[in-house]
Scaffold this motif. Sequence first.
Motif, PDB file in Angstrom:
ATOM      1  N   ALA A  95       0.850  -1.190   0.000  1.00 34.84           N
ATOM      2  CA  ALA A  95       0.000   0.000   0.000  1.00 34.84           C
ATOM      3  C   ALA A  95       0.881   1.234   0.000  1.00 34.84           C
ATOM      4  O   ALA A  95       1.964   1.237   0.566  1.00 34.84           O
ATOM      5  N   SER A 162       3.484   3.325  -4.914  1.00 27.42           N
ATOM      6  CA  SER A 162       3.891   2.842  -3.601  1.00 27.42           C
ATOM      7  C   SER A 162       5.049   3.675  -3.081  1.00 27.42           C
ATOM      8  O   SER A 162       5.783   4.296  -3.854  1.00 27.42           O
ATOM      9  N   GLY A 235      -3.480  -0.919  -3.211  1.00 24.40           N
ATOM     10  CA  GLY A 235      -3.372   0.395  -2.600  1.00 24.40           C
ATOM     11  C   GLY A 235      -2.997   1.491  -3.580  1.00 24.40           C
ATOM     12  O   GLY A 235      -3.082   2.675  -3.259  1.00 24.40           O
ATOM     13  N   GLU A 236      -2.604   1.140  -4.783  1.00 28.90           N
ATOM     14  CA  GLU A 236      -2.255   2.141  -5.798  1.00 28.90           C
ATOM     15  C   GLU A 236      -3.479   2.968  -6.184  1.00 28.90           C
ATOM     16  O   GLU A 236      -4.582   2.448  -6.262  1.00 28.90           O
ATOM     17  N   TRP A 237      -3.254   4.277  -6.413  1.00 25.11           N
ATOM     18  CA  TRP A 237      -4.382   5.120  -6.810  1.00 25.11           C
ATOM     19  C   TRP A 237      -4.000   6.074  -7.923  1.00 25.11           C
ATOM     20  O   TRP A 237      -2.853   6.441  -8.098  1.00 25.11           O
ATOM     21  N   ASP A 276     -15.676  -0.505  -1.965  1.00 24.22           N
ATOM     22  CA  ASP A 276     -14.746  -1.520  -2.447  1.00 24.22           C
ATOM     23  C   ASP A 276     -15.514  -2.585  -3.229  1.00 24.22           C
ATOM     24  O   ASP A 276     -16.493  -3.141  -2.726  1.00 24.22           O
ATOM     25  N   THR A 318      -8.799   3.515  -6.886  1.00 21.13           N
ATOM     26  CA  THR A 318      -7.866   2.811  -6.020  1.00 21.13           C
ATOM     27  C   THR A 318      -7.954   1.316  -6.289  1.00 21.13           C
ATOM     28  O   THR A 318      -9.048   0.757  -6.348  1.00 21.13           O
ATOM     29  N   VAL A 320      -7.940  -1.924  -4.887  1.00 18.14           N
ATOM     30  CA  VAL A 320      -8.075  -2.622  -3.614  1.00 18.14           C
ATOM     31  C   VAL A 320      -7.266  -3.916  -3.666  1.00 18.14           C
ATOM     32  O   VAL A 320      -6.646  -4.334  -2.683  1.00 18.14           O
TER      33      VAL A 320
END
Length: 333
Positions: A95, A162, A235-237, A276, A318, A320
């Motif tokens: 994340a 990240s 966790g990447e957005w 999510d 994002t 998840v």
Amino acid sequence: MIRYVALNSSAVVGGMAVLSVGCSSSTPSSSSGGASGGVGASGGVSAGVSAGEAAGASGGVGAGAGASGSTSGASSGAAASSSGGVAEGGGSGEAPEGGSSPDAAEGGSSGTALADGGVNDGGVKLVPAGYAGTPFKANAIPGTIYAADYDRGGPTVAFCRSGTSCTDGIVTGDWAPANAPPYRPPLPATAKICSGAACDDNVGLCRINPNKPDNTLAGQPVMPIDTYVCYSTAGEWLKYTVVVTEAGTFSVGGFMAVPMGGGVNLSFGGGITTGDVALPISPTTNCGCGENYHSWAERDNLATVTFPAAGTYLMTMTQVGRFNADKFTFTKK
């Protein structure tokens, strides 16, 4: 579940929002493409627009000029040629640490300038006043938003893979053919190129590659040769400025290649979100592609999202759970 909140009024003619999308796989060799259903493409990927063509809004976000591109997504989209690629896979993603928050803040400035010099005069604006990103393309809902059309602004602003710099683990070398022009034209034009975009503007972009191969669930080649977000991590957005042209509830679908555990969250600020969403895995039984990251499927009715008013929004996509993301479609219910 969709939560409703009161939105700040602002000057925007249709409604624009920003969407964040994430890549998939953490190790070399992921690809994504944009075919609708089987072989038939649901439309070409946009060529991208220079951020300089978008007039800056007082909140730091321009409206964005939106030239629609060829199916290759770049100026001379040639079909992908050989490029072996190492199998994807790898450990679970990390994340992001630090960087700007993936959630779109509420508020915004008093007006948004349009690329043609005009000014929007209606709708809400749910783009943070201090947001420094600018639209790469004029994204609209209802409509299709391609994952590779995230805002300009670079790491910590428009995307975060990240780490504290938001650039840990980014892979930019899986670009087929290697001499294909970048999907996202560099700004300035002299900026160093890392395959699909300027090095400081590349969250991890890949092109559909027939030699991997990138196939549909039925084993047919994915067409057109789309550019997609790849080698992502949990966790990447990514952020997207989006104009929502009408209030209401929209069904969300997409074109993607998903391993076990893939998931996504699309949030627009003010509690407006899909929540999510667990994504259905892309089986490899009949695709002839070897791994889930290259088994592409059109998925409908993944989630719903409700906008209480038309206006300009900042969408944050994002991951998840990591997956290869090509596009998301929003259809009025």
